[in-house]
Design an enzyme around this catalytic site. Sequence first.
Site, PDB file in Angstrom:
ATOM      1  N   ASP A 106      67.884   3.737-104.727  1.00 29.09           N
ATOM      2  CA  ASP A 106      68.420   2.454-103.649  1.00 29.09           C
ATOM      3  C   ASP A 106      66.843   2.271-102.905  1.00 29.09           C
ATOM      4  O   ASP A 106      67.436   3.326-101.500  1.00 29.09           O
ATOM      5  CB  ASP A 106      69.814   2.904-103.585  1.00 29.09           C
TER       6      ASP A 106
ATOM      7  N   ASP B  28      68.083  -4.427-107.646  1.00 26.78           N
ATOM      8  CA  ASP B  28      69.190  -3.601-105.682  1.00 26.78           C
ATOM      9  C   ASP B  28      70.718  -3.206-106.397  1.00 26.78           C
ATOM     10  O   ASP B  28      71.235  -3.343-105.465  1.00 26.78           O
ATOM     11  CB  ASP B  28      69.137  -4.256-104.439  1.00 26.78           C
TER      12      ASP B  28
ATOM     13  N   ASP C  73      63.060   0.187 -97.714  1.00 23.72           N
ATOM     14  CA  ASP C  73      63.370   0.712 -96.796  1.00 23.72           C
ATOM     15  C   ASP C  73      64.538   1.260 -97.570  1.00 23.72           C
ATOM     16  O   ASP C  73      64.993   1.001 -98.265  1.00 23.72           O
ATOM     17  CB  ASP C  73      64.386   0.137 -95.520  1.00 23.72           C
TER      18      ASP C  73
ATOM     19  N   HIS D  23      73.690   5.769-101.855  1.00 20.80           N
ATOM     20  CA  HIS D  23      73.840   5.794 -99.333  1.00 20.80           C
ATOM     21  C   HIS D  23      74.590   7.344 -99.687  1.00 20.80           C
ATOM     22  O   HIS D  23      75.081   8.137 -99.219  1.00 20.80           O
ATOM     23  CB  HIS D  23      74.644   5.290 -99.296  1.00 20.80           C
TER      24      HIS D  23
ATOM     25  N   GLU E 158      66.536  -3.778 -95.630  1.00 20.52           N
ATOM     26  CA  GLU E 158      67.517  -4.139 -95.668  1.00 20.52           C
ATOM     27  C   GLU E 158      68.529  -3.949 -95.675  1.00 20.52           C
ATOM     28  O   GLU E 158      69.741  -4.306 -95.216  1.00 20.52           O
ATOM     29  CB  GLU E 158      67.576  -3.885 -97.605  1.00 20.52           C
ATOM     30  N   GLU E 159      68.372  -2.285 -95.732  1.00 18.97           N
ATOM     31  CA  GLU E 159      69.732  -1.446 -94.542  1.00 18.97           C
ATOM     32  C   GLU E 159      70.763  -1.675 -93.882  1.00 18.97           C
ATOM     33  O   GLU E 159      69.440  -2.249 -92.786  1.00 18.97           O
ATOM     34  CB  GLU E 159      69.918   0.299 -95.181  1.00 18.97           C
TER      35      GLU E 159
ATOM     36  N   HIS F 199      64.057  -3.689-101.564  1.00 17.69           N
ATOM     37  CA  HIS F 199      63.795  -4.363-101.163  1.00 17.69           C
ATOM     38  C   HIS F 199      63.202  -2.426-100.555  1.00 17.69           C
ATOM     39  O   HIS F 199      63.057  -1.316-101.441  1.00 17.69           O
ATOM     40  CB  HIS F 199      64.633  -3.429 -99.938  1.00 17.69           C
TER      41      HIS F 199
HETATM   42 ZN   LIG Z   1      69.423  -1.337-101.815  1.00 25.05          ZN
END
Ligand SMILES: [Zn+2]
Length: 360
Positions: free
Chosen positions: A96, A153, A68, A335, A129-130, A66
């Site tokens: 990520d 991912d 984003d 994150h 995606e997030e 992804h």
């Molecule tokens: Zn991810």
Amino acid sequence: MADQERLVRTLIEMIKIDSPSGEEDAMDREVSSRLAALGLKVSHDSYNNVIASLPGQGQPVMLSAHLDTVEPGRGIKPVIDGGVLRSDGSTILGGDCKAGVAIVLEALTAALEPGGSNRAIEVVFTRHEEGGLVGAHHLDFSMIKSKEGIVFDGEGPPNRICVSAPSQNVVTATITGRAAHAGLEPEKGISALIIAAEILGRLPLGRIDEETTANIGRLEGGLKRNIIPEQAFLDGEFRSRDNEKLADVERKFRSVFDEVASRYREAKIDLEIVNTYQAYHVAADSQAVATIGRALAGMGLEPILESTGGGSDANVFIEKGITAIPVGIGVRDFHTTWETAVISEVLLGAQMCEAVIRGT
Ligand SMILES: [Zn+2]
């Protein structure tokens, strides 16, 4: 052959392009031009997810990541520190999922060097995606022929393969009581915060069992110190890899809300529970696992099949009939501002992906 220096350069270039969810245009332009330069036919669906194809032998395999990142993810300054890439500590790294994007780009670059042959490939880079798998939910599946694939991912090295993931239901509730002056006439008020607290105290939360979890992540309410709070808002979720257990948690949640509501008849409680993605279980002998396993075997790596408590685009792909499974991209502590990418493991990811593309 996958090249560490080129891979790290690409990864750093991707990380330096800001792409918080909803702001993926610059990343889109960059990856689209790189894919086109590699000879892929690049298309977009109506949500502007990137879908690129490359002719080759056999049934196509989908390679996905992804575009984003989460916040704080603007102006990221990646630094190399003892074989590991990290941010300066003020932002996430964005490994990520930039490591996933870089792995796919490096593997294509390496595998398409002159003189080789390749499998038919479809590259899918999703947006947003997030926080809800939004791009995947909007993906135009009629543009994709693959029945199997890999979602780059996951945490850790690329031999960590996630064959089982939970369903998620999102819970939101708005509680409306009655405002009143806290000093002059408190008996006229109905505190929405007290109702919310009673609900919170009764809900089954945390780890419910080995494959089931629940959380209320946000409670907001009230206006001022001297006003009985009229409104409260709860935002939470629950997950399970077993849909019967998911339904059971939903029943328990609903009965707690109903029970508390029955004691506050003058208050109003609006509860909404919505499924955001579906659980999946991929068999260890499936073709997708075999494809990844063959590539790893050529590198002397054993696949490690894992279950997760997290969701990814794979939940949506699998629900739509494409057995695309997440593998590790060499990244740790997703994150967080201490997120790292272990360069040797990102390289292993690119080598595995290259082997898949070569069909060896
Ligand atoms: Zn991810």
